[in-house]
Write an enzyme that holds these catalytic residues in place. Structure first.
Site, PDB file in Angstrom:
ATOM      1  N   GLN A  21      45.295  27.000  33.465  1.00  0.00           N
ATOM      2  CA  GLN A  21      46.435  26.326  34.075  1.00  0.00           C
ATOM      3  C   GLN A  21      46.228  24.826  34.243  1.00  0.00           C
ATOM      4  OE1 GLN A  21      46.670  29.710  37.210  1.00  0.00           O
ATOM      5  NE2 GLN A  21      48.696  28.776  37.201  1.00  0.00           N
ATOM      6  N   HIS A 115      40.091  34.655  34.945  1.00  0.00           N
ATOM      7  CA  HIS A 115      41.381  34.430  35.599  1.00  0.00           C
ATOM      8  C   HIS A 115      42.476  34.583  34.544  1.00  0.00           C
ATOM      9  CE1 HIS A 115      43.469  32.422  39.200  1.00  0.00           C
ATOM     10  NE2 HIS A 115      44.428  32.736  38.342  1.00  0.00           N
ATOM     11  N   ASN A 159      40.390  38.205  38.446  1.00  0.00           N
ATOM     12  CA  ASN A 159      41.496  37.729  39.265  1.00  0.00           C
ATOM     13  C   ASN A 159      42.715  38.633  39.101  1.00  0.00           C
ATOM     14  OD1 ASN A 159      42.837  35.397  40.857  1.00  0.00           O
ATOM     15  ND2 ASN A 159      44.226  35.726  39.136  1.00  0.00           N
ATOM     16  N   GLU A 160      43.157  39.212  40.196  1.00  0.00           N
ATOM     17  CA  GLU A 160      44.388  39.994  40.274  1.00  0.00           C
ATOM     18  C   GLU A 160      44.502  41.090  39.219  1.00  0.00           C
ATOM     19  OE1 GLU A 160      47.176  36.681  42.516  1.00  0.00           O
ATOM     20  OE2 GLU A 160      47.645  37.182  40.432  1.00  0.00           O
TER      21      GLU A 160
END
Length: 429
Positions: A21, A115, A159-160
């Site tokens: 990101q 991520h 992540n998630e």
């Protein structure tokens, strides 16, 4: 406004980013590929992002200057292992320099090993439904920990991993493997990779029991690899746990979704050193599915209800079910109105303090996100950042919310005078 709360010594106050990101030009990642394909669900490609790959020194210095004690960032597997079995010492050394700069500025590095993004070669091999993925991920984590482990403060494996199940319930992705060929982006990915569409299984969008088992096994492989080299390092994963509510008639539906999205992943966290909780609000379900925010309800830039109280609820849920310490690894608001963000953060931090007052073991609060950045399928429109970024010049400008939360960090949540948002606008750049 005066707040007076008690936070433990060593409490982690920070901001977070994710490699894809912010770094830019992550050309070997599966997400970069998906952004370019015909039929893509991404609003725009990530491109240069905010060029954090080259600007990390000044970015980290800025984060520290605001008063934060922690920086959570992720490593990019696609840079470190661009082809299977071929590890880049140059990429590992880059992340070692990032870690060194964190320590130079007194920041505890909270490092996420994965991520969302994976190397393209992993997607071509069946991605996050392939039985060999846990071993591959464990090997990567071992190599990373060997090279970087002495500088990592806290390690987050995945992540998630539960996010795809939540996205399915709100209408994004989630179809069965046999129907993937009917979805343009997965059909295009299959053609590009020369595999069957049923085998296209990216981390962020794949909903299946095979995916659940592979992710859990990968988490365990990563935890074992990290702990073998650095037994004292805190290791856990981070979860996208929304505060799930039921509208009239939706109780059974809400219970089912709460179980599928939140509870089973929290149960799987037992035995870890901590669980990362990432909450942005609440999600309301009726008998027919998602209930959207009604007229007159304040919403974020994605049309979701602004509900900072959700964080306290998910911390309490996590502590009760996982029975391990909690770190808030993400929490924030997508808005152009930083006054809204300030109010949101105040309420969220007060919720953390309430949990601590009740004896819940919360080890940190890390806001999402440090900088306005590339927000996945939504592109660059959502503004979660505490620091604005001019994408033409890449100039960074802290917002009032950055000064407020940084001040809270400097005082470890102690008394802090804040008169109004306007006074914060006069802070030095």
């Amino acid at each position: 406004m005066t707040t007076s709360q008690s936070f433990p010594v060593g409490f982690l106050w920070g901001v977070a980013t994710a490699a894809h990101q912010v770094e830019g030009n992550n050309v070997n990642s599966d997400t970069w590929l998906l952004e370019q394909l015909p039929g893509t669900i991404f609003a725009e490609p990530s491109g240069d992002a905010i060029d954090h790959y080259h600007r990390y020194r000044e970015d980290i210095a800025l984060i520290a200057s605001l008063g934060f004690t922690t920086y959570r960032f992720s490593l990019e597997w696609a840079r470190i292992e661009p082809e299977e079995g071929q590890f880049s010492t140059a990429a590992l050394n880059h992340y070692r320099r990032v870690l060194e700069v964190c320590h130079e500025h007194g920041l505890t590095p909270v490092v996420t090993f994965h991520h969302f993004t994976s190397p393209v070669w992993l997607l071509a091999a069946g991605g996050w439904e392939d039985a060999a993925t846990p071993e591959r991920f464990g090997r990567y984590c071992d190599r990373v920990t060997e090279h970087l482990g002495d500088l990592i403060g806290v390690a987050c494996t995945l992540n998630e991993p539960n996010l795809p199940w939540l996205l399915k319930e709100i209408g994004i992705g989630g179809g069965p493997a046999e129907s993937r060929g009917q979805v343009p982006i997965w059909a295009a990915a299959a053609e590009h990779l020369n595999i069957e569409a049923a085998r296209v299984a990216p981390f962020q969008f794949t909903v299946s029991e095979a995916g659940f088992e592979v992710k859990l096994a990968a988490h365990h492989a990563a935890r074992n690899a990290i702990k073998t080299r650095y037994p004292e390092l805190m290791v856990g994963w981070t979860l996208a746990n929304t505060d799930i509510h039921a509208a009239a008639g939706g109780e059974a539906n809400a219970d089912r979704i709460r179980r599928e999205v939140n509870e089973r992943f929290l149960e799987a966290s037992r035995g870890d050193d901590f669980v990362g909780i990432q909450t942005y609000g609440r999600t309301v379900f009726g008998a027919e599915g998602l209930v959207h925010a009604g007229d007159g309800v304040p919403t974020n830039q994605m049309g979701e209800e602004i509900y900072p109280e959700g964080l306290e609820a998910t911390i309490r849920e996590a502590a009760r079910i996982a029975e391990i310490p909690v770190i808030v690894t993400e929490n924030g608001l997508a808005t152009e109105d930083d006054t809204q963000r300030l109010d949101y953060l105040r309420t969220a931090v007060a919720g953390v303090a309430s949990c601590l007052a009740d004896g819940i073991d919360v080890r940190g609060y890390i806001a999402w996100t440090a900088f306005d950045n590339f927000e996945w399928i939504f592109g660059y429109v959502p503004k979660f950042g505490l620091i604005a970024v001019d994408r033409t010049t890449q100039e960074r400008t802290p917002k009032p919310s950055a000064y407020w939360l940084g001040g809270v960090a400097q005082n470890n949540g102690g008394s802090l005078e804040v008169t109004d948002s306007a006074s914060l606008l006069n802070q030095p750049a």
